[in-house]
Design an enzyme around this catalytic site. Sequence first.
Site, PDB file in Angstrom:
ATOM      1  N   ASN A   1     -12.714  -1.714  -3.892  1.00 34.52           N
ATOM      2  CA  ASN A   1     -12.663  -2.085  -5.307  1.00 34.52           C
ATOM      3  C   ASN A   1     -13.862  -2.950  -5.696  1.00 34.52           C
ATOM      4  OD1 ASN A   1     -11.859  -2.924  -7.904  1.00 34.52           O
ATOM      5  ND2 ASN A   1     -10.654  -4.616  -7.048  1.00 34.52           N
TER       6      ASN A   1
ATOM      7  N   CYS B   1      -6.887  -6.212  -6.974  1.00 41.58           N
ATOM      8  CA  CYS B   1      -6.572  -5.750  -5.619  1.00 41.58           C
ATOM      9  C   CYS B   1      -5.875  -6.838  -4.809  1.00 41.58           C
ATOM     10  CB  CYS B   1      -7.834  -5.265  -4.910  1.00 41.58           C
ATOM     11  SG  CYS B   1      -9.187  -6.451  -4.867  1.00 41.58           S
ATOM     12  N   HIS B   2      -5.923  -8.096  -5.273  1.00 44.99           N
ATOM     13  CA  HIS B   2      -5.210  -9.159  -4.559  1.00 44.99           C
ATOM     14  C   HIS B   2      -3.698  -8.994  -4.660  1.00 44.99           C
ATOM     15  CE1 HIS B   2      -5.794 -10.643  -8.720  1.00 44.99           C
ATOM     16  NE2 HIS B   2      -4.615 -11.209  -8.573  1.00 44.99           N
TER      17      HIS B   2
ATOM     18  N   TYR C   1       0.833  -1.199   0.000  1.00 45.57           N
ATOM     19  CA  TYR C   1       0.000   0.000   0.000  1.00 45.57           C
ATOM     20  C   TYR C   1       0.870   1.252   0.000  1.00 45.57           C
ATOM     21  CZ  TYR C   1      -3.533  -3.426   1.250  1.00 45.57           C
ATOM     22  OH  TYR C   1      -4.362  -4.523   1.254  1.00 45.57           O
TER      23      TYR C   1
ATOM     24  N   GLU D   1      -0.665 -16.805 -10.281  1.00 44.55           N
ATOM     25  CA  GLU D   1      -0.023 -15.809 -11.147  1.00 44.55           C
ATOM     26  C   GLU D   1       1.488 -15.937 -11.114  1.00 44.55           C
ATOM     27  OE1 GLU D   1      -3.495 -12.379 -10.958  1.00 44.55           O
ATOM     28  OE2 GLU D   1      -1.606 -12.037  -9.904  1.00 44.55           O
TER      29      GLU D   1
END
Length: 212
Positions: free
Chosen positions: A127, A135-136, A104, A162
């Site tokens: 979100n 947002c993950h 953040y 990912e």
Amino acid sequence: MKLELGEVATPLGDVRFARGSGRLFALAFAECWPAVGRALERRLGPLEWTCAGDAADLDARLGAYFAGDLSTLSGVEVELAGTDFQRRVWSALREIPPGATASYGELARRLGATKAVRAVGAANGANPLGLVVPCHRAIGSDGSLTGYAGGIERKRWLLAHESKYSARAMSGSFAQRAVQKSEKRPQSSGPSGDVPIFVPAGTATGLPPSKR
């Protein structure tokens, strides 16, 4: 304002979506939808919901993403219904590439608002477009997997998924890595072999307004 409401099955559970004028306004796991729907009405005013028709494109993009094509969701046209600051944060989230994360604090610095770390966290939590606005990929400054509306286990699964497929794309040894991974993978594992659970993918359907 009129929006279409529909539902798509994914390996991590059903997701509901709202779209209008060819753009996606919201996408959230089904159990998170009530809060997302209420937030949309606060931002956009009274909404008239209709049942979504053909959602084949979104279904195909989500299917491709979960199969390992991590770039496919970047092509989804979205409507970022939020404050100016929220839209800036959500746009910054879309710039984090698959396989990468940002704290953040890093996001706040990218936005030129170094003291707005909490505000960035709040915007991240608000979100409405999970997965498409990733947002993950936002994490704590110490690397911890802080709050995620879909649940920390889903966040861990998505980041592992990912990380694996982005690493494969960079290594150029997809087949070899796949064989090595399959030898270690328990039979109950999900598509990326990292988190064992969740239902198989299905098809997109329209969702009657009564289920919103």
